[in-house]
Design an enzyme around this catalytic site. Structure first.
Site, PDB file in Angstrom:
ATOM      1  N   LYS A 104       0.858  -1.184   0.000  1.00 54.95           N
ATOM      2  CA  LYS A 104       0.000   0.000   0.000  1.00 54.95           C
ATOM      3  C   LYS A 104       0.888   1.226   0.000  1.00 54.95           C
ATOM      4  O   LYS A 104       2.022   1.178   0.475  1.00 54.95           O
ATOM      5  CB  LYS A 104      -0.865   0.023   1.263  1.00 54.95           C
ATOM      6  CG  LYS A 104      -2.113   0.846   1.125  1.00 54.95           C
ATOM      7  CD  LYS A 104      -3.206   0.013   0.507  1.00 54.95           C
ATOM      8  CE  LYS A 104      -4.426   0.814   0.158  1.00 54.95           C
ATOM      9  NZ  LYS A 104      -5.548  -0.091  -0.155  1.00 54.95           N
ATOM     10  N   ASP A 144      -6.852   4.081  -4.757  1.00 58.27           N
ATOM     11  CA  ASP A 144      -7.539   3.923  -3.469  1.00 58.27           C
ATOM     12  C   ASP A 144      -8.222   5.279  -3.225  1.00 58.27           C
ATOM     13  O   ASP A 144      -8.442   6.020  -4.189  1.00 58.27           O
ATOM     14  CB  ASP A 144      -6.525   3.565  -2.361  1.00 58.27           C
ATOM     15  CG  ASP A 144      -7.194   3.032  -1.097  1.00 58.27           C
ATOM     16  OD1 ASP A 144      -7.552   1.843  -1.079  1.00 58.27           O
ATOM     17  OD2 ASP A 144      -7.388   3.804  -0.135  1.00 58.27           O
TER      18      ASP A 144
HETATM   19  N1  GLU Z   1      -7.226   0.045  -3.131  1.00 58.62           N
HETATM   20  C1  GLU Z   1      -7.952  -1.139  -3.472  1.00 58.62           C
HETATM   21  C2  GLU Z   1      -7.990  -2.074  -2.275  1.00 58.62           C
HETATM   22  O1  GLU Z   1      -8.032  -1.608  -1.153  1.00 58.62           O
HETATM   23  C3  GLU Z   1      -7.468  -1.763  -4.768  1.00 58.62           C
HETATM   24  C4  GLU Z   1      -6.036  -2.176  -4.807  1.00 58.62           C
HETATM   25  C5  GLU Z   1      -5.556  -2.678  -6.167  1.00 58.62           C
HETATM   26  O2  GLU Z   1      -6.331  -2.751  -7.086  1.00 58.62           O
HETATM   27  O3  GLU Z   1      -4.362  -2.989  -6.227  1.00 58.62           O
HETATM   28  O4  GLU Z   1      -8.018  -3.269  -2.380  1.00 58.62           O
END
Ligand code: GLU
Length: 447
Positions: free
Chosen positions: A124, A164
């Site tokens: 993240k 996100d």
């Molecule tokens: N931010 C999204 C999540 O919390 C998607 C992450 C992604 O597609 O890599 O899963």
């Protein structure tokens, strides 16, 4: 392994990292019993290794705003766990972003990605950059400055960021353009959530919301219920709530609430396609005000300042905005208004005491890492298409997404069914995700 002891040690090592400690506590509580049945986990110190990120990159991001003023933000990438594949997870741009927030999200992501059946590790990233009130040009300059540092940490077989909160298609486009410029690498698979003209997957924007509704449908089905005619309260009005609203309406449910930091819009007769389209306009404006929905559709939407979606009578509550957005008081209010179902779409959308309360009161409750996994799963499908240099049709992506959500539901049932027959979805999701990551770590030695 004793959850309390580990938590005490972690709290001493990482003081003040509230969200991170909350996320770890929830997982450890769920897995403690299973963990203690596997002495090989203890011997390899799986939990002690799993709760710490592999590494964290922190960097300064300096950019120039429209007035010519120099602005400085902090940027981060948390590479949490790569036991089952390259780091994968979104970027969050929000003024409240801290290392603790990104560590909690990276930790959650590791288990969520394990549930998707696809080979993706957890990561993240993000920044304390506040997109509210920024122009498109400012967003672009910030994204470019952010990528100036990030590009060295990422790659299609290394770490694949996506969107996100505060990062959608527009931001991913700017980030991808700058990555290619800096790296002189033109592969399409270094970010997901890309535009359709440069390697994006059809349905990726809708996928988190669609997947959440598919999961909820399976959960309701298992409990002998049908979503048709049910009133759904969503929170936020961003990408996740938008996709969820489309699918909820398609499945015959009525979306009666959306919200923003300024308050809630109650939509008694249910959201219309025009209103769903307008959510996109509101997001692109960077105003971050849900009141604009009521200004545009005064006959259908009633705005109340300072209130949350959980004050609106509904059958299913779907937090879809931010962590800890549903408190114990909110859970009690939902129950008072007749709601007995909560499917978290946001990551850790409910506070711990709210979850405990809902479970005690017999709510059907499912956690974010299961419910919202359709987003990252479809990112995984985007990576597959990029690696194949192909793009699939909408039906193919949708069918795969559906299967993945069905499989996540099955894993929750397998690991979460209790002695009395009811399914504890929190336990089920945590144990299923944990077992996969732990096994992968164990089989790859002490590294
Ligand atoms: N931010 C999204 C999540 O919390 C998607 C992450 C992604 O597609 O890599 O899963």
């Amino acid at each position: 392994m004793k959850t309390a002891e580990i938590m005490q040690r972690l709290a001493a090592k990482h003081p003040g990292e509230a969200e991170y400690l909350q996320a770890v506590q929830e997982v450890l509580e769920s897995i403690e019993e299973v963990y203690n049945q596997h002495p090989e986990f203890e011997k390899a110190q799986i939990v002690e290794r799993m709760v710490e990120p592999d590494r964290i990159f922190t960097f300064r991001v300096t950019w120039v705003d429209d007035k010519g003023q120099v602005q400085t933000n902090l940027g981060y990438r948390v590479q949490f766990n790569s036991a089952i594949g390259p780091y994968k997870g979104g970027l969050r741009f929000h003024k409240a972003v801290t290392p603790s927030m990104l560590k909690f999200l990276g930790f959650e992501q590791t288990f969520k990605n394990a549930l998707t059946t696809l080979p993706m590790g957890g990561g993240k990233g993000g920044s304390d950059f506040d997109p509210v009130g920024k122009s498109d040009a400012e967003i672009m300059r910030f994204c470019q400055a952010f990528m100036l540092e990030l590009w060295r940490c990422i790659g299609p077989d290394q770490d694949v960021p996506a969107g996100d909160v505060g990062v959608g298609g527009r931001e991913i486009g700017f980030l991808n353009g700058m990555y290619q410029k800096l790296a002189r690498q033109y592969h399409t698979g270094v970010l997901t959530g890309k535009g359709m003209t440069f390697g994006g997957s059809v349905l990726r924007p809708e996928a988190t919301g669609f997947g959440a509704l598919y999961f909820t449908q399976h959960m309701l089905h298992k409990a002998g219920k049908d979503i048709k005619g049910m009133r759904v309260a969503l929170s936020g009005f961003g990408n996740v709530a938008w996709g969820a609203a489309i699918k909820a309406v398609q499945l015959g449910a009525k979306v009666v609430a959306i919200s923003g930091p300024d308050g809630v819009c109650e939509i008694k007769d249910g959201i219309t396609p025009e209103m769903i389209d307008y959510m996109l306009v509101m997001r692109a404006s960077n105003h971050n005000k849900v009141e604009e929905m009521a200004q545009k559709f005064p006959a259908q939407a009633k705005f109340t300042a300072g209130k949350k979606s959980w004050s609106v009578p509904c059958d299913i509550a779907m937090p879809s905005a931010f962590q800890n957005e549903l408190s114990l008081e909110d859970a009690k209010e939902l129950e008072k208004n007749g709601c007995k179902i909560c499917a978290e779409i946001s990551n850790m959308g409910c506070q711990a005491d709210a979850i405990h309360y809902m479970q005690k009161q017999g709510f059907l409750f499912a956690p974010g890492k299961a419910v919202n996994a359709g987003g990252v799963a479809t990112s995984g499908l985007e990576m597959t298409q990029n690696a194949e240099h192909l793009s699939w049709k909408g039906e193919e992506v949708d069918e795969r997404l559906h299967h993945i959500m069905e499989s996540i539901h099955e894993q929750c049932v397998k690991f979460g069914t209790q002695a009395d027959g009811h399914v504890d979805y929190v336990k089920g999701a945590n144990i299923a995700g944990f077992m996969k990551v732990a096994t992968a770590m164990l089989e790859q030695g002490i590294i």
